[in-house]
Design a protein around this motif. Structure first.
Motif, PDB file in Angstrom:
ATOM      1  N   UNK A  34       9.460   8.209   6.411  1.00  0.00           N
ATOM      2  CA  UNK A  34      10.045   7.166   7.241  1.00  0.00           C
ATOM      3  C   UNK A  34      10.008   5.780   6.617  1.00  0.00           C
ATOM      4  N   UNK A  35       8.859   5.328   6.150  1.00  0.00           N
ATOM      5  CA  UNK A  35       8.744   3.914   5.775  1.00  0.00           C
ATOM      6  C   UNK A  35       9.047   3.642   4.306  1.00  0.00           C
ATOM      7  N   UNK A  36       8.965   4.620   3.447  1.00  0.00           N
ATOM      8  CA  UNK A  36       9.224   4.423   2.027  1.00  0.00           C
ATOM      9  C   UNK A  36       7.965   4.075   1.256  1.00  0.00           C
ATOM     10  N   UNK A  37       8.066   4.219  -0.065  1.00  0.00           N
ATOM     11  CA  UNK A  37       6.894   4.097  -0.935  1.00  0.00           C
ATOM     12  C   UNK A  37       6.225   2.731  -0.860  1.00  0.00           C
ATOM     13  N   UNK A  38       6.986   1.638  -0.899  1.00  0.00           N
ATOM     14  CA  UNK A  38       6.377   0.308  -0.900  1.00  0.00           C
ATOM     15  C   UNK A  38       5.582   0.039   0.367  1.00  0.00           C
ATOM     16  N   UNK A  39       6.165   0.288   1.517  1.00  0.00           N
ATOM     17  CA  UNK A  39       5.465   0.052   2.787  1.00  0.00           C
ATOM     18  C   UNK A  39       4.298   1.014   2.935  1.00  0.00           C
ATOM     19  N   UNK A  40       4.481   2.260   2.502  1.00  0.00           N
ATOM     20  CA  UNK A  40       3.397   3.236   2.556  1.00  0.00           C
ATOM     21  C   UNK A  40       2.183   2.735   1.770  1.00  0.00           C
ATOM     22  N   UNK A  41       2.405   2.245   0.565  1.00  0.00           N
ATOM     23  CA  UNK A  41       1.293   1.736  -0.254  1.00  0.00           C
ATOM     24  C   UNK A  41       0.681   0.480   0.351  1.00  0.00           C
ATOM     25  N   UNK A  42       1.502  -0.391   0.943  1.00  0.00           N
ATOM     26  CA  UNK A  42       0.966  -1.572   1.623  1.00  0.00           C
ATOM     27  C   UNK A  42       0.054  -1.167   2.778  1.00  0.00           C
ATOM     28  N   UNK A  43       0.503  -0.205   3.589  1.00  0.00           N
ATOM     29  CA  UNK A  43      -0.313   0.258   4.713  1.00  0.00           C
ATOM     30  C   UNK A  43      -1.614   0.877   4.227  1.00  0.00           C
ATOM     31  N   UNK A  44      -1.524   1.666   3.182  1.00  0.00           N
ATOM     32  CA  UNK A  44      -2.706   2.307   2.597  1.00  0.00           C
ATOM     33  C   UNK A  44      -3.722   1.247   2.156  1.00  0.00           C
ATOM     34  N   UNK A  45      -3.248   0.241   1.418  1.00  0.00           N
ATOM     35  CA  UNK A  45      -4.145  -0.819   0.952  1.00  0.00           C
ATOM     36  C   UNK A  45      -4.752  -1.602   2.118  1.00  0.00           C
ATOM     37  N   UNK A  46      -3.952  -1.885   3.149  1.00  0.00           N
ATOM     38  CA  UNK A  46      -4.475  -2.590   4.326  1.00  0.00           C
ATOM     39  C   UNK A  46      -5.525  -1.763   5.048  1.00  0.00           C
ATOM     40  N   UNK A  47      -5.264  -0.477   5.212  1.00  0.00           N
ATOM     41  CA  UNK A  47      -6.221   0.383   5.913  1.00  0.00           C
ATOM     42  C   UNK A  47      -7.520   0.557   5.125  1.00  0.00           C
ATOM     43  N   UNK A  48      -7.427   0.634   3.812  1.00  0.00           N
ATOM     44  CA  UNK A  48      -8.640   0.807   2.995  1.00  0.00           C
ATOM     45  C   UNK A  48      -9.651  -0.301   3.259  1.00  0.00           C
ATOM     46  N   UNK A  49      -9.185  -1.480   3.620  1.00  0.00           N
ATOM     47  CA  UNK A  49     -10.080  -2.608   3.887  1.00  0.00           C
ATOM     48  C   UNK A  49     -10.954  -2.372   5.115  1.00  0.00           C
ATOM     49  N   UNK A  50     -10.530  -1.450   6.001  1.00  0.00           N
ATOM     50  CA  UNK A  50     -11.291  -1.162   7.216  1.00  0.00           C
ATOM     51  C   UNK A  50     -12.354  -0.084   7.008  1.00  0.00           C
ATOM     52  N   UNK A  51     -12.442   0.428   5.805  1.00  0.00           N
ATOM     53  CA  UNK A  51     -13.394   1.488   5.476  1.00  0.00           C
ATOM     54  C   UNK A  51     -14.379   0.981   4.431  1.00  0.00           C
ATOM     55  N   UNK A  52     -15.484   1.679   4.323  1.00  0.00           N
ATOM     56  CA  UNK A  52     -16.300   1.595   3.129  1.00  0.00           C
ATOM     57  C   UNK A  52     -15.714   2.685   2.224  1.00  0.00           C
ATOM     58  N   UNK A  53     -14.576   2.353   1.600  1.00  0.00           N
ATOM     59  CA  UNK A  53     -13.739   3.352   0.912  1.00  0.00           C
ATOM     60  C   UNK A  53     -14.450   3.889  -0.324  1.00  0.00           C
ATOM     61  N   UNK A  54     -14.593   5.194  -0.383  1.00  0.00           N
ATOM     62  CA  UNK A  54     -15.312   5.853  -1.460  1.00  0.00           C
ATOM     63  C   UNK A  54     -14.340   6.301  -2.553  1.00  0.00           C
ATOM     64  N   UNK A  55     -14.820   6.323  -3.785  1.00  0.00           N
ATOM     65  CA  UNK A  55     -13.983   6.797  -4.902  1.00  0.00           C
ATOM     66  C   UNK A  55     -13.542   8.238  -4.654  1.00  0.00           C
ATOM     67  N   UNK A  56     -14.425   9.047  -4.080  1.00  0.00           N
ATOM     68  CA  UNK A  56     -14.068  10.442  -3.807  1.00  0.00           C
ATOM     69  C   UNK A  56     -12.929  10.534  -2.789  1.00  0.00           C
ATOM     70  N   UNK A  57     -12.841   9.552  -1.884  1.00  0.00           N
ATOM     71  CA  UNK A  57     -11.755   9.554  -0.898  1.00  0.00           C
ATOM     72  C   UNK A  57     -10.410   9.321  -1.572  1.00  0.00           C
ATOM     73  N   UNK A  58     -10.390   8.447  -2.575  1.00  0.00           N
ATOM     74  CA  UNK A  58      -9.141   8.205  -3.311  1.00  0.00           C
ATOM     75  C   UNK A  58      -8.673   9.470  -4.014  1.00  0.00           C
ATOM     76  N   UNK A  59      -9.615  10.286  -4.443  1.00  0.00           N
ATOM     77  CA  UNK A  59      -9.268  11.558  -5.089  1.00  0.00           C
ATOM     78  C   UNK A  59      -8.795  12.589  -4.068  1.00  0.00           C
ATOM     79  N   UNK A  60      -9.290  12.488  -2.840  1.00  0.00           N
ATOM     80  CA  UNK A  60      -8.974  13.496  -1.821  1.00  0.00           C
ATOM     81  C   UNK A  60      -7.833  13.099  -0.889  1.00  0.00           C
ATOM     82  N   UNK A  61      -7.366  11.860  -0.938  1.00  0.00           N
ATOM     83  CA  UNK A  61      -6.251  11.413  -0.098  1.00  0.00           C
ATOM     84  C   UNK A  61      -5.039  11.185  -0.991  1.00  0.00           C
TER      85      UNK A  61
END
Length: 178
Positions: A34-61
Motif C-alpha cells: 500500500x504505502x511503497x518502499x520510501x514510506x515503509x522505511x520511514x515508518x520502520x525507522x520511526x517505530x524503531x525509536x519506540x523500542x530498545x531495538x536489538x540487532x537480532x530484531x533487525x535480522x528477524x524483521x
C-alpha cells in the motif's frame, strides 16, 4: 499497528497491546502493498525509536514492498518467504493483492484465500492479513459483516481484529471477532 506488532514479535518484546508474546526468536516478514518502499522505511525507522531495538530484531524483521499498482504479488511473496523463512507473515493490505477484481463475488476472493492458505500450510506460517472495511455503515459498529469482500472471506478468516478511528484523533476502537 500491524508493523509495530510484527516488530514487537521480532524484537522479543514481552507484550503487544497488553497481550503476552509467549514465543521468542520469531522471524517476521512484513509485506506492504500500500504505502511503497520510501514510506515503509520511514515508518520502520520511526517505530524503531519506540523500542530498545536489538540487532537480532533487525535480522528477524524483513520487509517486502510492492507498489499498489502491481496486482500480482504472489510469486515475489513466495520467493521472499523461501529466502527469509519467516514464522509470521503480515500482508498489508489484502485488498491490493486482488488485481482490482470485484472481491464482493466469492468466486473472485476464493483464489486469494486459497493462495494464502496454501502458503500457510506449505511454509508453516502464521499469517496476519490486514484488510479494509466497506465505506459507510459506521452506525453498525465494528462487525465482520462490514469487511470488503464476499462471505467466503468472512468464513475463511480465523480471528478478526477490527480497528476504527474515533472522533478523538488519539483514540481507536478495537474489537476481536472469530
Amino acid at each position: 499497528m500491524a508493523m509495530q506488532w510484527g516488530m514487537s514479535l521480532a524484537n522479543d518484546e514481552n507484550t503487544f497491546l497488553g497481550f503476552n508474546i509467549n514465543q521468542k526468536g520469531l522471524n517476521v516478514l512484513y509485506c506492504d502493498t500500500e504505502c511503497g518502499e520510501n514510506i515503509l522505511l520511514e515508518r520502520y525507522d520511526l517505530l524503531k525509536r519506540n523500542f530498545n531495538w536489538k540487532a537480532s530484531a533487525s535480522e528477524r524483521f524483513k520487509m517486502l514492498s510492492k507498489d499498489a499498482k502491481v496486482s500480482d504479488i504472489w510469486d515475489d511473496l513466495e520467493s521472499a518467504i523461501k529466502y527469509s523463512k519467516p514464522d509470521v507473515l503480515f500482508i498489508d493490505c489484502l485488498y491490493n493483492t486482488t488485481g482490482g477484481i470485484d472481491i464482493s463475488k466469492n468466486h473472485n476472493i476464493s483464489p486469494i484465500t486459497d493462495t494464502i492458505t496454501r502458503l500457510k500450510v506449505k511454509y508453516e506460517l502464521t499469517i496476519i492479513a490486514i484488510h479494509h472495511m466497506v465505506k459507510g455503515g459506521h452506525e453498525s459498529g465494528l462487525q465482520k459483516d462490514r469487511m470488503a469482500g464476499g462471505s467466503a472471506l468472512q468464513n475463511w478468516v480465523d480471528h478478526c481484529n477490527m480497528v476504527t478511528s474515533t472522533n478523538e484523533s488519539f483514540m481507536r476502537l478495537r474489537q476481536i471477532d472469530n
